[in-house]
Motif scaffolding. Structure first.
Motif, PDB file in Angstrom:
ATOM      1  N   UNK A  75      23.918  25.497  28.300  1.00 19.73           N
ATOM      2  CA  UNK A  75      22.675  25.938  27.665  1.00 19.73           C
ATOM      3  C   UNK A  75      22.947  26.465  26.257  1.00 19.73           C
ATOM      4  N   UNK A  76      24.034  27.207  26.092  1.00 20.58           N
ATOM      5  CA  UNK A  76      24.374  27.748  24.774  1.00 20.58           C
ATOM      6  C   UNK A  76      24.740  26.628  23.807  1.00 20.58           C
ATOM      7  N   UNK A  77      25.503  25.662  24.272  1.00 17.62           N
ATOM      8  CA  UNK A  77      25.857  24.538  23.405  1.00 17.62           C
ATOM      9  C   UNK A  77      24.611  23.804  22.935  1.00 17.62           C
ATOM     10  N   UNK A  78      23.659  23.558  23.841  1.00 22.24           N
ATOM     11  CA  UNK A  78      22.431  22.849  23.478  1.00 22.24           C
ATOM     12  C   UNK A  78      21.607  23.653  22.481  1.00 22.24           C
ATOM     13  N   UNK A  79      21.611  24.987  22.623  1.00 23.01           N
ATOM     14  CA  UNK A  79      20.850  25.831  21.713  1.00 23.01           C
ATOM     15  C   UNK A  79      21.490  25.892  20.331  1.00 23.01           C
ATOM     16  N   UNK A  80      22.806  25.911  20.292  1.00 23.20           N
ATOM     17  CA  UNK A  80      23.515  26.057  19.025  1.00 23.20           C
ATOM     18  C   UNK A  80      23.772  24.712  18.342  1.00 23.20           C
ATOM     19  N   UNK A  81      23.952  23.686  19.165  1.00 26.23           N
ATOM     20  CA  UNK A  81      24.262  22.342  18.637  1.00 26.23           C
ATOM     21  C   UNK A  81      23.372  21.339  19.362  1.00 26.23           C
ATOM     22  N   UNK A  82      22.134  21.152  18.916  1.00 24.43           N
ATOM     23  CA  UNK A  82      21.214  20.269  19.646  1.00 24.43           C
ATOM     24  C   UNK A  82      21.723  18.837  19.804  1.00 24.43           C
ATOM     25  N   UNK A  83      22.489  18.366  18.839  1.00 22.33           N
ATOM     26  CA  UNK A  83      23.031  17.012  18.943  1.00 22.33           C
ATOM     27  C   UNK A  83      24.375  17.057  19.665  1.00 22.33           C
ATOM     28  N   UNK A  84      24.484  16.321  20.770  1.00 21.52           N
ATOM     29  CA  UNK A  84      25.685  16.375  21.586  1.00 21.52           C
ATOM     30  C   UNK A  84      26.898  15.875  20.817  1.00 21.52           C
ATOM     31  N   UNK A 125      41.552  17.521  17.943  1.00 18.60           N
ATOM     32  CA  UNK A 125      40.581  16.853  17.070  1.00 18.60           C
ATOM     33  C   UNK A 125      40.549  17.599  15.737  1.00 18.60           C
ATOM     34  N   UNK A 126      41.528  17.395  14.880  1.00 20.37           N
ATOM     35  CA  UNK A 126      41.660  18.195  13.653  1.00 20.37           C
ATOM     36  C   UNK A 126      40.402  18.211  12.799  1.00 20.37           C
ATOM     37  N   UNK A 127      39.690  17.115  12.720  1.00 14.38           N
ATOM     38  CA  UNK A 127      38.508  17.055  11.853  1.00 14.38           C
ATOM     39  C   UNK A 127      37.380  17.937  12.364  1.00 14.38           C
ATOM     40  N   UNK A 128      37.434  18.331  13.651  1.00 12.65           N
ATOM     41  CA  UNK A 128      36.353  19.115  14.240  1.00 12.65           C
ATOM     42  C   UNK A 128      36.698  20.603  14.369  1.00 12.65           C
ATOM     43  N   UNK A 129      37.884  21.004  13.932  1.00 13.05           N
ATOM     44  CA  UNK A 129      38.307  22.394  14.119  1.00 13.05           C
ATOM     45  C   UNK A 129      37.370  23.368  13.408  1.00 13.05           C
ATOM     46  N   UNK A 130      36.971  23.050  12.183  1.00 11.12           N
ATOM     47  CA  UNK A 130      36.057  23.924  11.443  1.00 11.12           C
ATOM     48  C   UNK A 130      34.697  24.015  12.117  1.00 11.12           C
ATOM     49  N   UNK A 131      34.210  22.904  12.628  1.00 17.55           N
ATOM     50  CA  UNK A 131      32.931  22.887  13.332  1.00 17.55           C
ATOM     51  C   UNK A 131      32.989  23.785  14.573  1.00 17.55           C
ATOM     52  N   UNK A 132      34.040  23.659  15.364  1.00 21.59           N
ATOM     53  CA  UNK A 132      34.180  24.480  16.577  1.00 21.59           C
ATOM     54  C   UNK A 132      34.281  25.956  16.212  1.00 21.59           C
ATOM     55  N   UNK A 133      35.025  26.270  15.172  1.00 18.19           N
ATOM     56  CA  UNK A 133      35.149  27.653  14.719  1.00 18.19           C
ATOM     57  C   UNK A 133      33.783  28.218  14.337  1.00 18.19           C
ATOM     58  N   UNK A 134      32.990  27.441  13.611  1.00 22.34           N
ATOM     59  CA  UNK A 134      31.671  27.909  13.161  1.00 22.34           C
ATOM     60  C   UNK A 134      30.734  28.143  14.354  1.00 22.34           C
ATOM     61  N   UNK A 135      30.757  27.232  15.330  1.00 22.07           N
ATOM     62  CA  UNK A 135      29.872  27.363  16.503  1.00 22.07           C
ATOM     63  C   UNK A 135      30.239  28.603  17.312  1.00 22.07           C
ATOM     64  N   UNK A 136      31.527  28.814  17.543  1.00 23.71           N
ATOM     65  CA  UNK A 136      31.940  29.955  18.359  1.00 23.71           C
ATOM     66  C   UNK A 136      31.653  31.281  17.656  1.00 23.71           C
ATOM     67  N   UNK A 155      16.895  28.473  34.382  1.00 22.35           N
ATOM     68  CA  UNK A 155      17.570  28.911  35.616  1.00 22.35           C
ATOM     69  C   UNK A 155      19.016  28.427  35.709  1.00 22.35           C
ATOM     70  N   UNK A 156      19.341  27.325  35.049  1.00 16.87           N
ATOM     71  CA  UNK A 156      20.724  26.843  35.066  1.00 16.87           C
ATOM     72  C   UNK A 156      21.639  27.860  34.385  1.00 16.87           C
ATOM     73  N   UNK A 157      21.189  28.435  33.283  1.00 12.94           N
ATOM     74  CA  UNK A 157      21.972  29.460  32.598  1.00 12.94           C
ATOM     75  C   UNK A 157      21.991  30.761  33.394  1.00 12.94           C
TER      76      UNK A 157
END
Length: 452
Positions: A75-84, A125-136, A155-157
């Motif tokens: 649920x948090x991933x979908x809220x923070x990053x709508x595009x999978x 996935x080196x190219x995605x490290x900055x993206x993951x850092x920003x989301x967290x 209810x799932x969350x």
């Protein structure tokens, strides 16, 4: 077992130095692989088998935590990053979000976890490290407001189970639904079965006390430890004096054997129709001398039954076969008793297998119910008049328990229902001593006797 909270340096080869734990980034990499495998439909047990032995304990602890908080993480991933994001990125992101989800006992400090997740991303996935850092980091900034909002709207969350699973629990157990869902989030107690050929619970408790392992008796041969320990710490485990088995599962052998005037005679012919991994088979043989046939459709799982019996120095006739394919394995001689511990959703043992809720799909339940009905119908003619069949599932879903047995009775004129526990729920009112320590897994038991 919980992994060490702080990452440790590794040697230049990437392996931990002697006496040092693996870096958290390495454990997260293996955990992400395991979580991705579960989301692709593979069991966590199988996925963990691929993990290097040195990383497996830490990876298992992290994976269990992630499975218990995966609904909130999704649920948090979908809220923070709508595009999978790509699958390998999403798996790591979900692991970190689940580990950062508010919990009474977080396995790592939040800043350590973010740092090590980013370090893992740089390797995966080196190219995605900055993206993951920003989301967290955004999740940590917004967590105090975001989590309550997600729990209120989704209810799932809130319950950390799939939506269809929550709906089924509410339908079957409207009064206990929230308690049942919450029960799956706690650690299951470690229960032991003392081998009746070597002693009883009271004697074994004294041995445990002597090595500072507090425990309580939960029956003549059942013991529940205050805390889980590796089996090599259990006195007499290697010699077959004790086994690990849940309290609810320990009822099966007692129901098959009966008591008083109804107890099976020595040498009775008994079938354990779906026997792997062998705990119930062994328990039967610990309590009585039987002519016992143990079947399982999976030959590799039957090897576990053989290993269990070898450790306990017990003997049964083992046969790899589909129990429902009677013509291929039955010798034509009727059985005095049959134990059908049927394949099921495992909805009663989610505390021990937290991935089960994410592996199952809504369509699995009617399909499993059809399989269970087939096995009942195929095995019933193998029972002698006056014999008994114990039907069991490790499920709390009524479609796999009470509804299944009621339908069988309606179509089987020579079947008579006798006293058995029915549905056992993993709640405090199904416990020894009215405490969480003695709560058994969710199970269903019915005894069906064949009229003479």
């Amino acid at each position: 077992m919980k992994p060490d909270r702080s990452p440790r340096p590794s040697t230049p080869t990437g392996r931990p130095a002697p006496g040092q734990a693996l870096p958290l980034a390495t454990l997260l990499e293996h955990t992400a692989h395991a979580v991705a495998a579960v989301r692709a439909g593979r069991s966590l047990t199988d996925a963990l088998a691929d993990c290097p032995p040195a990383a497996r304990p830490g990876c298992q602890a992290l994976s269990f935590h992630v499975m218990k908080h995966l609904g909130g993480a999704q649920a948090a991933r979908a809220a923070l990053v709508p595009r999978q994001p790509p699958a390998e990125v999403e798996a790591l992101l979900l692991c970190a979000l689940a580990l950062l989800w508010p919990d009474g006992e977080p396995p790592y400090g939040e800043h350590t976890l973010v740092d090590q997740t980013v370090r893992c991303a740089r390797q995966r996935t080196p190219a995605q490290a900055g993206f993951i850092n920003a989301v967290l980091r955004r999740f940590l900034r917004e967590r105090a407001a975001l989590v309550p909002r997600l729990e209120q709207s989704d209810p799932v969350a809130r319950f950390q189970h799939p939506r269809w699973w929550i709906a089924r629990v509410r339908q079957d157990w409207p009064q206990q639904a929230e308690a049942l869902l919450a029960a799956n989030q706690v650690h299951a107690p470690m229960a032991l079965r003392v081998n009746a050929r070597h002693g009883d619970a009271s004697r074994y408790l004294a041995e445990l006390a002597g090595i500072d392992l507090p425990a309580i008796a939960a029956g003549e041969h059942a013991v529940v430890l205050d805390r889980a320990v590796p089996v090599d710490r259990l006195p007499g485990f290697a010699e077959g004096r004790v086994s690990v088995q849940d309290l609810s599962a320990q009822r099966a052998a007692l129901l098959v054997l009966g008591q008083g005037d109804e107890r099976l005679p020595e040498g009775a012919r008994v079938l354990d129709a779906c026997s792997a991994p062998g705990g119930k088979t062994a328990h039967l043989l610990e309590l009585a001398t039987l002519d016992l046939t143990a079947l399982d459709a999976d030959a590799s799982r039957l090897e576990r039954v053989a290993g269990t019996l070898q450790r306990l120095q017990l003997h049964a006739r083992l046969q790899a076969a589909d129990a429902g394919d009677v013509e291929r394995w039955w010798d034509g001689q009727p059985f005095d008793a049959i134990l059908l511990d049927a394949p099921c959703s495992a909805s009663g043992i989610v505390r021990r297998h937290p991935d089960a809720r994410w592996l199952r799909r809504p369509g699995d339940i009617p399909e499993l119910a059809r399989l269970q009905a087939r096995l009942l119908d195929r095995l019933w003619p193998l029972l002698r008049p006056g014999g008994r069949l114990i039907y069991a599932t490790c499920s709390i879903f009524k479609a796999e328990g009470e509804d299944q047995v009621e339908a069988f009775l309606q179509r089987t004129v020579d079947a008579e229902r006798r006293n058995a526990p029915g549905h056992l729920l993993p709640l405090v009112d199904n416990s020894i001593g009215s405490s969480a320590a003695g709560v058994g897994d969710g199970f269903y038991y019915a005894r069906l006797d064949k009229r003479t």
